[in-house]
Design a protein around this motif. Structure first.
Motif, PDB file in Angstrom:
ATOM      1  N   ASN A 108       1.157  -1.594   0.259  1.00 20.59           N
ATOM      2  CA  ASN A 108       0.074   0.008   0.083  1.00 20.59           C
ATOM      3  C   ASN A 108       0.505   1.281  -0.322  1.00 20.59           C
ATOM      4  OD1 ASN A 108      -2.480  -1.797  -0.137  1.00 20.59           O
ATOM      5  ND2 ASN A 108      -3.020  -1.669   2.226  1.00 20.59           N
TER       6      ASN A 108
ATOM      7  N   ARG B 285       1.404   1.585  -3.480  1.00 25.37           N
ATOM      8  CA  ARG B 285       0.439   1.665  -4.685  1.00 25.37           C
ATOM      9  C   ARG B 285       0.621   3.800  -3.950  1.00 25.37           C
ATOM     10  NH1 ARG B 285      -2.405  -1.075  -7.868  1.00 25.37           N
ATOM     11  NH2 ARG B 285      -3.505  -0.334  -6.881  1.00 25.37           N
TER      12      ARG B 285
ATOM     13  N   LYS C  49       2.920   5.794  -5.455  1.00 24.77           N
ATOM     14  CA  LYS C  49       2.507   5.885  -6.609  1.00 24.77           C
ATOM     15  C   LYS C  49       3.020   5.035  -8.092  1.00 24.77           C
ATOM     16  CE  LYS C  49       0.019   9.362  -4.647  1.00 24.77           C
ATOM     17  NZ  LYS C  49      -1.016   8.718  -4.259  1.00 24.77           N
TER      18      LYS C  49
ATOM     19  N   THR D 192       2.156   1.861  -8.976  1.00 26.43           N
ATOM     20  CA  THR D 192       1.125   1.037  -9.198  1.00 26.43           C
ATOM     21  C   THR D 192       0.660  -0.496  -9.721  1.00 26.43           C
ATOM     22  OG1 THR D 192       0.061   2.233 -10.439  1.00 26.43           O
ATOM     23  CG2 THR D 192      -0.971   2.871  -8.800  1.00 26.43           C
ATOM     24  N   GLY D 193       2.559  -0.272 -10.591  1.00 27.35           N
ATOM     25  CA  GLY D 193       2.745  -1.375 -11.340  1.00 27.35           C
ATOM     26  C   GLY D 193       2.521  -2.513 -10.485  1.00 27.35           C
TER      27      GLY D 193
ATOM     28  N   LYS E 242       0.713  -5.273  -8.012  1.00 26.37           N
ATOM     29  CA  LYS E 242      -0.528  -5.685  -7.628  1.00 26.37           C
ATOM     30  C   LYS E 242      -1.558  -6.044  -7.388  1.00 26.37           C
ATOM     31  CE  LYS E 242      -0.673  -3.593 -12.374  1.00 26.37           C
ATOM     32  NZ  LYS E 242      -1.007  -2.099 -12.076  1.00 26.37           N
ATOM     33  N   TYR E 243      -2.324  -5.632  -6.013  1.00 25.19           N
ATOM     34  CA  TYR E 243      -3.320  -6.833  -5.150  1.00 25.19           C
ATOM     35  C   TYR E 243      -3.824  -7.959  -6.182  1.00 25.19           C
ATOM     36  CZ  TYR E 243      -6.901  -8.139  -2.495  1.00 25.19           C
ATOM     37  OH  TYR E 243      -7.426  -8.556  -1.280  1.00 25.19           O
TER      38      TYR E 243
ATOM     39  N   VAL F 138       8.718  -2.967 -10.406  1.00 23.58           N
ATOM     40  CA  VAL F 138       8.403  -3.359 -11.719  1.00 23.58           C
ATOM     41  C   VAL F 138       8.842  -2.652 -12.627  1.00 23.58           C
ATOM     42  CG1 VAL F 138       6.327  -3.206 -11.966  1.00 23.58           C
ATOM     43  CG2 VAL F 138       7.406  -4.892 -13.756  1.00 23.58           C
ATOM     44  N   GLU F 139       8.580  -1.110 -11.357  1.00 30.20           N
ATOM     45  CA  GLU F 139       8.984   0.119 -12.699  1.00 30.20           C
ATOM     46  C   GLU F 139      10.682   0.886 -12.576  1.00 30.20           C
ATOM     47  OE1 GLU F 139       6.650  -0.247 -10.058  1.00 30.20           O
ATOM     48  OE2 GLU F 139       4.773   1.109 -10.588  1.00 30.20           O
TER      49      GLU F 139
ATOM     50  N   TYR G  70      -1.732  -8.857 -15.261  1.00 34.33           N
ATOM     51  CA  TYR G  70      -2.118  -8.371 -13.994  1.00 34.33           C
ATOM     52  C   TYR G  70      -1.680  -8.911 -13.120  1.00 34.33           C
ATOM     53  CZ  TYR G  70      -4.640  -6.306 -10.011  1.00 34.33           C
ATOM     54  OH  TYR G  70      -5.262  -6.060  -9.066  1.00 34.33           O
TER      55      TYR G  70
ATOM     56  N   PRO H 145       3.728  -8.355 -13.773  1.00 35.84           N
ATOM     57  CA  PRO H 145       4.620  -8.421 -12.989  1.00 35.84           C
ATOM     58  C   PRO H 145       5.813  -9.393 -11.824  1.00 35.84           C
ATOM     59  CG  PRO H 145       2.976  -5.781 -13.015  1.00 35.84           C
ATOM     60  CD  PRO H 145       2.356  -7.762 -13.842  1.00 35.84           C
TER      61      PRO H 145
ATOM     62  N   THR I  43       5.990  -3.247 -17.735  1.00 29.85           N
ATOM     63  CA  THR I  43       6.802  -2.753 -16.984  1.00 29.85           C
ATOM     64  C   THR I  43       6.120  -1.542 -15.726  1.00 29.85           C
ATOM     65  OG1 THR I  43       6.303  -1.330 -18.961  1.00 29.85           O
ATOM     66  CG2 THR I  43       8.368  -0.965 -19.040  1.00 29.85           C
ATOM     67  N   GLY I  44       5.029  -2.407 -15.778  1.00 31.68           N
ATOM     68  CA  GLY I  44       3.730  -2.380 -14.634  1.00 31.68           C
ATOM     69  C   GLY I  44       3.298  -0.638 -15.159  1.00 31.68           C
TER      70      GLY I  44
END
Ligand SMILES: Cc1cc2nc3c(=O)[nH]c(=O)nc-3n(C[C@H](O)[C@H](O)[C@H](O)COP(=O)(O)OP(=O)(O)OC[C@H]3O[C@@H](n4cnc5c(N)ncnc54)[C@H](O)[C@@H]3O)c2cc1C
Ligand code: FES
Ligand code: FES
Lengths: 152, 784, 299
Positions: free
Chosen positions: A24, A27, A31, A33-34, A36-37, A74-75, A100, A103, B21-22
């Motif tokens: 959290n 994300r 910021k 958001t790559g 994932k939940y 992942v970013e 989805y 990542p 790359t997300g």
């Protein structure tokens, strides 16, 4: 509590409560958001990030726990803005459908690549069993990882 | 495939890079300034009457709260696909009479999820009465069972519910009783499937943003932006023009967002009350309480003559639909369609009954009943072949519904004639590849580990179109425009769940216009800027949506040629011009036929059209398909059964698909891989059983106990072979049909028939966990 | 009728708690002594945080022991493998010394997924005391011991005496498991696990340690997981196996004793009947695997 850590190569500092989860904080606060939940309870692997180089589930990690550590999402895996061999292989082998789960697979792939050794198909399958994918049947994901990891 | 430049070429999907790359944003990744987080208060009882909902503490904590009294109390159906007169409505946004554990009763919104959760936990309900849940459809139909619904709506008519029967459908053709009397062999069996959960990787999420002027913008995980808008408009009495639903990427769906998911109207209601943006993102557990599939209780009876000609088929179909109707009535029709379109039964009797139970409302799950029906049919056909002493492959070839026959997969009101058929090719190729003739008989197999080969054949429709309007809405639209630099914007409301539908569209446009796919932009699509599309369902994305795209491209092409005539004055009229891709210039080139020196590239043309004030070259298309041709699939599967533990291992798979022209061959294969994996789960593990006393899911909503296969559970690369038939569908874009659902449909049957071939055990109840399989093996072999 | 807990589960977030991050073992033990039963130790968190999210546990205090230095090690000293409290499954996976304990190595390979092994500790697996804990059967057949520390001092408990019931051990709230000790023995061993998918807790599992003379079992130790309220040793079966040939016809029938020794329940993963049926098959498979290994010359 104030935690500072290295995120995708850059130092960051954030205020977090002890019960805040890494997923959290990444994300919502940072910021990114790559990540994932997919379940929040460790079953799906979509939230995988690297902490000190190792694949960890951010949904089961307290944000305070990464204080002083190095986190890669992942970013942050790309090399000078270029996709990594793992990312390239996933794209080329058609391993991405809805994307989805992707990542999470990238992060595990990056960890395996960092070990600089070859993996058999059987090993790859076993090492990605903590990452669920509902679309691909894993075939092209396994192919891609075998390609990127110089499968032996 | 050489006749095409772009179609059939393997190419990475357009969104692969943002995904890997997300960077790609899914609904839950979006946010808006001042956004509140919503949480839903769910019924802790499976069946109860609630007197009062006390939210005072939640409000004191600063949350915005909605209760059943504060939201529109209109019965609705979240799935808009049937025409109004046959749309069954029994849902409320929030209810005081919860009919399954997890049904939304109230909702809160607060600046953080933690605060929202605290507010949620502070809500108290006063329960008037708790009923014992009705979980078995047969029990539900007994006259003494309490009524889960007393009155529902069918269109605008009030309907009294009797014996918890939600809908029924029967059908007869020929004289079934006579045919059975005349049949030399009759096989009759009963089947029951599991209540599977979609387990798409992305739990549903929605962000609803109030805009100036009383407008709303909605970002939601949905397969249908237009139906989302229509439903919200109807429920809240807001004109459609004031609601914009934006298409956002979706993390898999498999039918789970074929209807408007419950969180959408709830988020809208919260947003309207709070006058602030509201986001709701389900937890995985809530997602499991939002959708799962139908449980099929099927009885099949088939009869054949000695020579292997099938002459009768009877199908009794009890559907356990859970607590509400999403598409129960249409499913009674499609179940029948799946059945009649499998084999030429000649004499048919069908009785379908949809029954309410206190379970999670059922919706389509990849195949909308076809995997279940085809599992049952293909098991019975296997048995019939055995009784007749003929090769199961031959029996299928002799009796299947193929080219020239009437096909009505989507139900009695959507019929058309089959024009392309790769079944013989797939059956015969697969038979070779798997080594069918050496598979042996179950009685010959001894020892602890036994191998067996099974066959399953099936199909899915490509959409739900047909020559007459029928009871199902199914049409789509496309917008295509040529930009000033020769690139194109393509806008469609159709959703890509991950199967690569939109990449197929892009290739179709590319082929029609001979421009490289990279030049075609898949533009942001909203309900504002797209013509109506019903939903990405029933594998219609490529066949229906692709044809709309092709038609738009064809109109644009004509206009391009018309403009070119003005720019290439030596050409007398557009008919004198041709368009082809020129790799050297990486562009489409328009030239005079036979005189390529008179030519212009699309880039130049686009620029000139702009500079000369000729206006924009564009097309808006709305398209209804007049058929829904079957995509056939054939699975041959080899398994190994550990007869001491009941564990089954996949050994080899040959997956054959007839998709007409494969627009994206690699994505066709991807669908087959995914389809097989899902079938493997369907056969061995996937089910959401209920606690018979409390009506609670036995797995406590946790996927810890909803197991889907992992990479380690599936066949090795060299053991999975995909075969694509060489057919062409005359009514599809460039000869293409759909695939998504067909990729899975008959795979479960093939696996079960393989288990039989290995052990002599027939599987009539799914999932067949190792536990159950071991029991069946022991029963068959007698005490050791 | 008991209401469902659905509204008290939220796997997006964690309920709040007071957080402690001791920097030394002494500090941790002091804390645990002071905070008492309302405190929970956090190691990898793969059991604890899941339970908190699903509402099964709401501890008031969390004592994160991960920053305590000197608790993460794998050492083979004087014939005893010592595993520190913070040693993860993945640490074991990467350390060749584990190959000398093949049943444990088998368990490591089959436990969770990679990420869970990177995070989860072996000690946490034992302290969590699930009947299905994958570390338990191998460590039971190796006669492992655990070292428990508190402000009062240190005590050593045989693993066999450690488990009391599902989720229950002999550990006091003020105690910390600091080390696992596994004596190295000369025989051969193996662990097998049966589960619904490859990423799952065991439906049932079995470990066998055996010493062979040719084909004859001279000495056997058998343990099972997920077939009783705690992981168990199957002593009757051990006695039955003694002196038998592994190639003996009907060995699987002899192993019926296993089905008598287990005391399984029916749950979502499988029925009691099934667990009883397959537990002897698992013991059989583990025995044969151990035997194969003994011929490969590896202990
Ligand atoms: C997706 C998933 C898959 C899993 N698969 C498996 C599997 O295949 N097999 C299996 O056996 N388990 C499995 N587990 C369970 C879990 O991962 C293991 O039990 C793991 O070893 C627990 O270690 P941990 O460090 O994460 O424990 P934590 O969660 O940190 O702690 C577990 C419990 O032990 C206590 N504790 C931890 N360390 C100590 C200590 N040193 N002294 C005193 N008390 C302590 C904690 O207070 C807590 O009560 C799985 C879990 C998940 C989420
Ligand atoms: S979200 Fe973390 S494992 Fe699923
Ligand atoms: S690509 Fe959709 S879940 Fe993996």
């Amino acid at each position: 509590m104030r935690v500072s850590f290295k995120l995708n190569g850059r130092p960051v500092e954030v205020d977090v409560a002890p019960n805040e989860l890494l997923i959290n904080v990444l994300r919502d606060k940072l910021k990114l958001t790559g990540t994932k939940y997919g379940c929040g309870i460790g079953e799906c692997g979509a939230c995988t990030v690297l902490v000190d180089g190792k694949p960890v589930l951010s949904c089961l990690t307290l944000a305070v726990d990464v204080n002083g550590r190095e986190v890669v999402t992942v970013e942050g895996v790309s090399e000078d803005g270029n996709p990594t061999p793992v990312q390239r292989a996933l794209v080329e082998e058609g391993a991405i459908q809805c994307g989805y789960c992707t990542p999470g697979f990238v992060m595990v792939g990056e960890y395996l690549r960092s070990k600089k050794r070859a993996y058999s198909e059987e090993e790859i399958r076993s090492l990605i069993r903590g990452n669920l994918c509902r679309c691909t049947g894993y075939v092209n994901i396994v192919k891609a990882l075998a390609k990127a990891l110089g499968g032996g | 495939m050489s006749e095409h430049v772009f179609i059939g070429r393997r190419a990475p999907r357009h969104d692969a890079l943002p995904k890997v790359t997300g960077a790609l944003k899914f609904a839950n990744d979006l946010e808006a300034p001042g956004m509140l987080i919503g949480r839903i208060y769910r019924s802790p009882y499976a069946f109860a009457d609630i007197a009062r909902v006390d939210v005072s503490e939640a409000e004191r904590l600063g949350a915005v709260v909605i209760t059943p009294d504060e939201v529109p109390r209109k019965l609705f159906n979240p799935r808009l696909v049937s025409v109004d007169e046959v749309t069954y409505k029994d849902h409320l946004i929030l209810t005081k009479r919860p009919r399954y554990i997890g049904e939304p009763i109230a909702a809160v919104a607060a600046p953080s999820e933690e605060l929202a959760q605290r507010a949620l936990e502070s809500i108290r309900i006063e329960v008037e009465r708790v009923y014992k849940p009705v979980l078995d459809p047969f029990e539900a139909m007994s006259p003494s069972a309490p009524l889960i619904h007393e009155e529902i709506m069918k269109g605008d008519q009030v309907l009294k519910v009797e014996r918890n029967i939600a809908a029924r459908l029967s059908y007869t053709e020929g004289d079934v009783d006579k045919a059975f009397r005349e049949a030399s062999v009759v096989v009759e069996r009963s089947f029951r499937s599991g209540k599977r959960y979609h387990m798409q990787l992305e739990p549903k999420a929605v962000l609803c943003v109030p805009e100036p002027g009383g407008k709303l913008t909605i970002y939601a995980t949905t397969q249908t932006i237009h139906n989302t808008r229509i439903l919200i408009s109807q429920l809240f009495d807001i004109p459609e023009s004031k609601i914009t639903v934006v298409k956002v990427p979706i993390g898999g769906s498999f039918g789970s967002s074929i209807q408007v998911n419950y969180l959408v109207p709830i988020a809208v209601a919260l947003c309207l009350k709070a006058r602030r943006p509201v986001k709701i993102a389900y937890t995985r557990e809530e997602d499991m309480l939002d959708h799962s599939n139908y449980v099929f209780h099927m009885r099949l009876k088939v009869g054949a003559k000695r020579d292997g000609e099938i002459i009768a088929g009877e199908f009794h179909n009890i559907l356990d639909i859970g607590a509400h109707q999403i598409q129960a009535y249409p499913l009674l029709g499609t179940s029948l369609g799946w059945f009649v379109s499998m084999y030429k039964w000649k004499n048919i009797r069908y009785e379908g009954v949809a029954v309410y139970t206190n379970k999670v409302p059922s919706c389509a799950l990849r195949g909308y009943g076809a995997p279940e029906v085809q599992w049952a049919v293909e098991t019975v056909i296997d048995e019939l072949a055995e009784e007749l002493g003929v090769d199961p492959v031959e029996l299928r070839l002799k009796n299947y519904v193929g080219r020239g026959d009437i096909f009505w997969g989507q139900g009695p009101t959507v019929r058309s004639v089959i024009k392309s058929d790769g079944v013989p090719e797939l059956l015969l190729k697969g038979r070779e590849l798997i080594g069918w003739d050496k598979r042996g008989r179950p009685e010959e197999k001894k020892g602890r580990f036994r191998r067996g080969i099974g066959l399953g054949r099936g199909f899915h429709t490509s959409g739900a179109g047909g020559p007459i309007s029928g009871e199902v809405i199914d049409f789509t639209g496309a917008v295509l425009k040529l930009n000033e630099d020769g690139t194109l914007d393509y806008i469609t409301a159709l959703q890509d769940h991950g199967g690569g539908t939109l990449d197929a569209h892009v290739k179709i446009i590319a082929e029609e216009l001979q421009v490289p796919p990279e030049r075609i932009n898949l533009a942001l699509a909203t309900t504002e800027n797209t013509p109506y599309d019903v939903c990405t369902h029933a594998s219609r994305g490529v066949f229906v949506g692709g044809e709309a795209a092709r038609r738009a491209a064809s109109i644009v092409k004509q206009k391009i040629l018309e403009a070119a005539v003005r720019l290439l004055p030596m050409a007398v009229n557009p008919e004198a011009l041709r368009i082809r891709y020129d790799p050297a210039r990486e562009d489409a080139v328009i030239y005079v036929e036979g005189m390529p020196e008179y030519s212009i590239t699309l880039r130049e043309l686009a620029r000139k059209v702009w500079q000369k004030n000729w206006g924009t070259i564009a097309a808006v298309v709305t398209y209804r398909a007049t058929s829904a041709p079957p995509s056939f699939t054939v699975y041959y599967v080899e398994v190994e059964v550990d007869t001491w533990t009941g564990k089954v291992r996949p050994v080899r798979v040959v997956a054959g698909a007839d998709v007409g022209t494969p627009i994206n061959p690699d994505m066709v294969e991807g669908q087959l891989h995914g389809g097989f994996a899902m079938a493997w789960g369907m056969v061995f593990s996937e089910d959401t059983p209920y606690n018979p006393e409390t009506g609670e899911l036995a797995n406590r909503f946790l996927i810890t106990d909803y197991k889907i296969p992992t990479a380690q559970d599936l066949p090795r690369l060299e053991d999975f072979k995909a075969v694509i038939a060489s057919t062409k569908e005359p009514s599809g874009p460039f000869g293409a049909k759909g695939l998504g659902e067909a990729a899975m449909n008959p795979a479960a049957a093939a696996i079960c028939n393989a288990i039989y071939n290995a052990t002599g055990v027939r599987v009539y109840e799914l999932p067949v966990t190792p536990d159950k399989l071991l029991k069946l093996i022991k029963e068959r072999e007698g005490p050791a | 009728m008991r209401p469902s807990a659905i509204n008290y589960m939220n796997t997006h977030i964690l309920p709040s708690f007071e957080y402690y991050e001791p920097k030394s073992l002494g500090e941790a033990l002091e804390l645990l002594d002071r905070l008492g039963g309302d405190a929970k130790v956090l190691a990898g968190g793969t059991d604890l945080l899941v339970k908190m999210k699903t509402g099964a546990l709401r501890p008031k205090y969390i004592v994160n022991i991960k920053r305590i230095p000197g608790l993460r090690y794998i050492r083979l000293e004087e014939g005893v493998l010592r595993i520190g409290a913070l040693t993860t499954w993945h640490d074991l996976e990467e350390d060749p010394v584990v190959e000398r304990f093949p049943a444990l190595a088998d368990a490591v390979k089959q436990m969770g997924g990679l990420q869970i092994r990177v995070m989860g500790t072996i000690a946490g697996n034992l302290c969590n005391a699930s009947p299905a804990a994958d570390a338990a059967p191998p460590l039971l057949v190796y006669d492992a011991e655990v070292v428990l520390a508190s402000v009062k001092g240190v005590r050593t408990v045989k693993l066999e005496d450690f488990f009391v019931g599902p989720g229950k051990t002999v550990m006091q709230p003020n105690e910390l498991l600091v080390e696992i000790r596994v004596p190295a023995k000369g025989g051969s061993s193996a662990f097998v696990k049966l589960s619904r998918t490859s990423m799952d807790l065991a439906i049932a599992s079995a470990a066998v340690y055996a010493e062979f003379e040719g084909e004859v079992v001279k000495e056997a130790r058998v343990a099972l997981g997920s077939v009783a309220p705690t992981p168990i040793r199957a002593r009757k079966t051990e006695a039955v196996l003694k002196g038998r040939r592994v190639s003996e016809e009907g060995l699987i029938e002899l192993l019926r004793t296993v089905s008598e020794e287990v005391n399984p329940i029916t749950d979502v993963r499988a029925s009691a009947w099934y667990r009883r049926e397959v537990s002897r098959v698992l013991v059989y498979d583990a025995l044969l695997k151990a035997f194969e290994r003994s011929r490969g010359g590896r202990a």
